[in-house]
Design an enzyme around this catalytic site. Structure first.
Site, PDB file in Angstrom:
ATOM      1  N   GLU A 131      14.832  23.787 -56.784  1.00 37.68           N
ATOM      2  CA  GLU A 131      15.947  22.824 -56.782  1.00 37.68           C
ATOM      3  C   GLU A 131      15.842  21.802 -55.650  1.00 37.68           C
ATOM      4  OE1 GLU A 131      19.729  24.819 -57.360  1.00 37.68           O
ATOM      5  OE2 GLU A 131      19.116  25.473 -59.360  1.00 37.68           O
ATOM      6  N   GLU A 238      16.731  29.941 -64.582  1.00 42.12           N
ATOM      7  CA  GLU A 238      17.844  30.797 -64.152  1.00 42.12           C
ATOM      8  C   GLU A 238      19.016  30.532 -65.080  1.00 42.12           C
ATOM      9  OE1 GLU A 238      19.134  29.805 -60.195  1.00 42.12           O
ATOM     10  OE2 GLU A 238      17.367  30.619 -59.240  1.00 42.12           O
TER      11      GLU A 238
END
Ligand SMILES: *[C@@H]1O[C@H](CO)[C@@H](O)[C@H](O)[C@H]1NC(C)=O
Length: 321
Positions: A131, A238
């Protein structure tokens, strides 16, 4: 956030990136600490794997140096026939800086150079950055340079990245799929994280948001990569839902029943669609302190496991399809 679309539209959006005839592969995000906050040993990972093996034989980890994760997990994976996605952390740098000098990267990269040789066969992939685009720590081109450096080192291992689905959908990551040079080869392993929970949807409706997110990321990558898109493996990096004891986020209510609903509709649906995914996460991480959510409130981080910290499954994980 993007409005939900019908499932059929989602299915139509990304045909080249999904093989409709094959069921997706389930993997798990796996923490590197035991319930009391100590670093996991190789033997802890072996017990983790014994408890997961009926559900999955693939896990992802995040750091090359914290808790010496690669050194400890790779022998356990080899012994228990698991595959591991290893992570290299990349920190922040100025947006106009495309050098590859980040200190966390250098540390994690050096650790993997030591830990991986001899275990190449149990490394499913290496992800560079987690991220970093979402946080604004890197740009598409600067992240791509880091990935290229690692790919050059580990020639027999797939090297990619993990980021939030919207950074793949909104063009931030385009350089990864449009530049294909010796120093920055086409990125073919993409973990797109997608939490309908953090978009504040109800558990019942969450699967629609989840499908819309993933199809949005896939459709955009397919568009910019053109004929290269069939080389690119887009995986949900995820997803998950907090169980009883977790925090609510807008209309997304924590609870074991709601987590089961999301599993049965979202997770099972995504796998049935043929998309690989990593469930966040395998086990509760009871040592974790609260964090501050996007809404500014204290958020519990201890109840995201499919299993409790003592490794008991919380709900029925059998998929209806
Ligand atoms: C678990 O879920 C599956 C799929 O929805 C269902 O067929 C099965 O009956 C459930 N098992 C129990 C014990 O509720």
């Amino acid at each position: 956030m993007r409005p939900s679309t019908l499932l059929s539209l989602a299915l139509a959006a990304a045909p080249a990136l999904v093989s409709a005839s094959t069921r997706g592969t389930l993997g798990f995000s796996l923490g590197d600490k035991t319930a009391d906050g100590k670093c996991k040993t190789t033997s802890d990972y072996e017990t983790d794997f014994d408890n997961l093996k009926d559900l999955a034989t693939l896990v992802r980890t995040y750091s090359g140096t914290e808790c010496d994760t690669p050194q400890n997990i790779l022998p356990a994976a080899k012994k228990k026939n698991f595959k591991v996605v290893l992570g290299i952390w990349v920190g922040a740098q100025d947006s106009d800086d495309t050098s590859t000098n980040d200190a966390s990267f250098k540390k994690d990269f050096a650790a993997l150079k030591k830990a991986v040789p001899g275990y190449e066969d149990v490394v499913e992939a290496i992800t560079v950055g987690s991220e970093t685009l979402y946080r604004g720590d890197q740009t598409g081109p600067s992240l791509h340079n880091y990935i290229g450096l690692v790919a050059k080192q580990f020639k027999t291992i797939t090297v990619g990245t993990a980021d939030s689905w919207n950074k793949f959908a909104d063009g931030t990551a385009d350089d990864l799929f449009t530049r294909d040079t010796e120093d920055a080869p086409l990125v073919t392993y993409v973990l797109a994280n997608a939490f309908a929970y953090w978009q504040g949807t109800t558990a019942k409706e969450a699967y629609k948001t989840y499908f819309d997110d993933m199809s949005g990321a896939m459709a955009h990558i397919q568009k910019v990569a053109g004929t290269n898109s069939d080389k690119i493996h887009v995986i949900n990096g995820e997803t998950g839902w907090p169980t009883d004891g977790g925090s609510d986020y807008e209309a997304a209510k924590a609870g074991t029943d709601n987590a089961e609903t999301f599993w049965q509709t979202g997770v099972c649906g995504m796998l049935a669609w043929g998309v690989d995914l990593f469930y966040f996460e395998a086990y509760d991480e009871s040592w974790k302190p609260d964090s501050t959510g996007d809404n500014g409130k204290a958020m519990d981080e201890k109840h995201w496991g499919l299993m409790t910290a003592d490794r008991k499954v919380k709900f029925n994980t059998t998929c209806p399809y």
